[in-house]
Motif scaffolding. Structure first.
Motif, short mmCIF file in Angstrom:
data_model
loop_
_atom_site.label_atom_id
_atom_site.label_comp_id
_atom_site.label_asym_id
_atom_site.label_seq_id
_atom_site.Cartn_x
_atom_site.Cartn_y
_atom_site.Cartn_z
N GLN A 46 -24.08 33.14 -7.94
CA GLN A 46 -24.68 33.52 -9.14
C GLN A 46 -24.85 32.67 -10.11
N LEU A 47 -24.14 31.59 -10.33
CA LEU A 47 -24.28 30.53 -11.14
C LEU A 47 -25.47 29.61 -10.95
N ALA A 48 -25.53 29.23 -9.50
CA ALA A 48 -26.58 28.63 -9.06
C ALA A 48 -27.92 29.16 -9.41
N ARG A 49 -28.13 30.44 -8.91
CA ARG A 49 -29.30 31.24 -9.34
C ARG A 49 -29.55 31.28 -10.84
N LEU A 50 -28.82 31.71 -11.67
CA LEU A 50 -28.78 31.58 -13.18
C LEU A 50 -29.38 30.26 -13.53
N LYS A 51 -28.74 29.18 -13.18
CA LYS A 51 -29.13 27.96 -13.52
C LYS A 51 -30.55 27.56 -13.09
N CYS A 90 -31.71 29.45 -17.34
CA CYS A 90 -30.61 29.90 -18.26
C CYS A 90 -29.75 28.68 -18.97
N GLY A 91 -30.03 28.33 -20.20
CA GLY A 91 -29.29 27.26 -20.74
C GLY A 91 -27.80 27.49 -20.87
N VAL A 92 -27.59 28.78 -21.29
CA VAL A 92 -26.39 29.25 -21.45
C VAL A 92 -25.66 30.26 -20.34
N ILE A 93 -24.51 30.12 -19.68
CA ILE A 93 -24.16 30.92 -18.94
C ILE A 93 -22.72 31.16 -18.93
N GLY A 124 -35.76 37.84 -29.54
CA GLY A 124 -36.48 37.36 -28.39
C GLY A 124 -35.64 36.45 -27.26
N ASP A 125 -34.27 36.60 -27.43
CA ASP A 125 -33.73 36.15 -26.33
C ASP A 125 -33.62 36.95 -25.16
N GLU A 126 -33.35 36.52 -24.16
CA GLU A 126 -33.25 37.32 -22.73
C GLU A 126 -31.84 37.02 -21.93
N LEU A 127 -31.16 38.35 -22.01
CA LEU A 127 -29.93 38.32 -21.14
C LEU A 127 -30.42 38.29 -19.68
N VAL A 128 -29.88 37.45 -18.84
CA VAL A 128 -30.50 37.51 -17.45
C VAL A 128 -29.17 37.76 -16.41
N VAL A 129 -29.17 38.73 -15.47
CA VAL A 129 -28.30 38.65 -14.51
C VAL A 129 -28.96 38.75 -13.19
N THR A 130 -28.18 38.32 -12.26
CA THR A 130 -28.79 38.32 -10.86
C THR A 130 -29.05 39.67 -10.20
N ARG A 131 -28.17 40.57 -10.55
CA ARG A 131 -28.31 41.96 -10.04
C ARG A 131 -27.93 42.78 -11.11
N LEU A 132 -28.17 44.32 -10.99
CA LEU A 132 -28.10 45.12 -11.94
C LEU A 132 -26.62 45.51 -12.08
N ASP A 133 -25.68 45.46 -10.78
CA ASP A 133 -24.45 45.78 -10.79
C ASP A 133 -23.54 44.73 -11.20
N ARG A 134 -24.04 43.57 -11.62
CA ARG A 134 -23.24 42.41 -12.23
C ARG A 134 -22.99 42.82 -13.56
N LEU A 147 -32.57 39.86 -11.85
CA LEU A 147 -33.58 38.86 -10.75
C LEU A 147 -33.92 39.83 -9.53
N ASP A 148 -32.86 40.57 -9.08
CA ASP A 148 -33.15 40.97 -7.88
C ASP A 148 -32.79 42.55 -7.86
N PRO A 149 -33.76 43.58 -7.84
CA PRO A 149 -35.11 43.43 -7.55
C PRO A 149 -35.52 42.86 -9.10
N HIS A 150 -36.71 42.34 -9.42
CA HIS A 150 -36.98 41.89 -10.55
C HIS A 150 -37.54 43.09 -11.68
N VAL A 151 -36.73 42.98 -12.67
CA VAL A 151 -36.98 44.15 -13.52
C VAL A 151 -36.40 43.56 -14.93
N THR A 152 -37.45 43.75 -15.90
CA THR A 152 -37.17 43.43 -17.49
C THR A 152 -37.40 44.80 -18.46
N THR A 153 -36.59 44.42 -19.46
CA THR A 153 -36.71 45.57 -20.42
C THR A 153 -37.98 45.06 -21.36
#
Length: 195
Positions: free
Chosen positions: A19-24, A28-31, A57-67, A92-98
């Motif tokens: 997960q950390l590698a995917r977010l980097k 993602c500058g802050v994880i 304007g910030d974006e909270l990113v997770v690899t999967r929704l269950d995270r 990110l998987d599946p790619h969905v954004t609000t």
């Protein structure tokens, strides 16, 4: 505008590296990450910190929704809190954004699926345990930490944070074990400072 990553696994013996590698890789500058159940918001201090940190304007990113969470209401509350801060949530998987209305609808459906999946896992686990008990082969789950060492450190005056770091578990887990021991046996040792 910043991309802020959140990684989570449920238990201390699970690995966060993927997960950390995917977010980097996603910029993602802050994880922030934590090893705690996604069944509720309780004990998820890193997630709470991230949400407080979000700016418009910030974006909270997770690899999967269950995270983000396994309870639909919790996921929707997190999305709402991000909305209140004029920030977005991206899976990110599946790619969905609000960022758009369609994304919110898809996020709601995915949250419901994650909750159902969690319920099915618990039901299968319960059925397996019941079957093992009926066959006389169930011995219960293995303890993940050395409880004797935990109690020895607590009685020696070490703080919860030091104990948790030494044993590789969360502070909440240390508090829980100590509270259960006190309730069960009337242990009255005082803990040192949290550091």
């Amino acid at each position: 505008m910043a991309r802020i990553g959140y990684a989570r696994v449920s238990t201390i013996d699970q690995d966060l590296d993927t997960q950390l590698a995917r977010l980097k890789a996603e910029g993602c500058g802050v994880i922030r990450s934590e090893k705690v159940s996604g069944g509720s918001r309780a004990g998820r201090s890193e997630l709470a910190t991230l949400i407080e940190f979000l700016r418009p304007g910030d974006e909270l990113v997770v690899t999967r929704l269950d995270r983000l969470g396994r309870d639909t209401r919790d996921v929707l509350n997190i999305v709402h809190e991000c909305d209140q801060r004029e920030a977005f949530v991206t899976v990110l998987d599946p790619h969905v954004t609000t960022r758009g209305e369609t994304g919110r609808i898809v996020m709601t459906v995915l949250g419901m699926v994650a909750q159902l999946e969690r319920r099915f896992i618990k039901e299968r686990q319960r059925e397996g345990i019941d079957r093992a008990k009926a066959e006389g082969v169930y011995r219960g789950g293995k303890r993940r930490i050395d409880r004797k060492q935990l109690f020895a450190m607590a009685n020696a005056g070490h703080g919860v944070a030091v104990i948790a770091k030494s044993l590789g578990c969360s502070r909440m887990h240390v508090y829980r074990v100590l509270a259960n021991e006190r309730e069960g046996q009337g242990v009255g040792s005082e803990l040192g400072p949290a550091g």
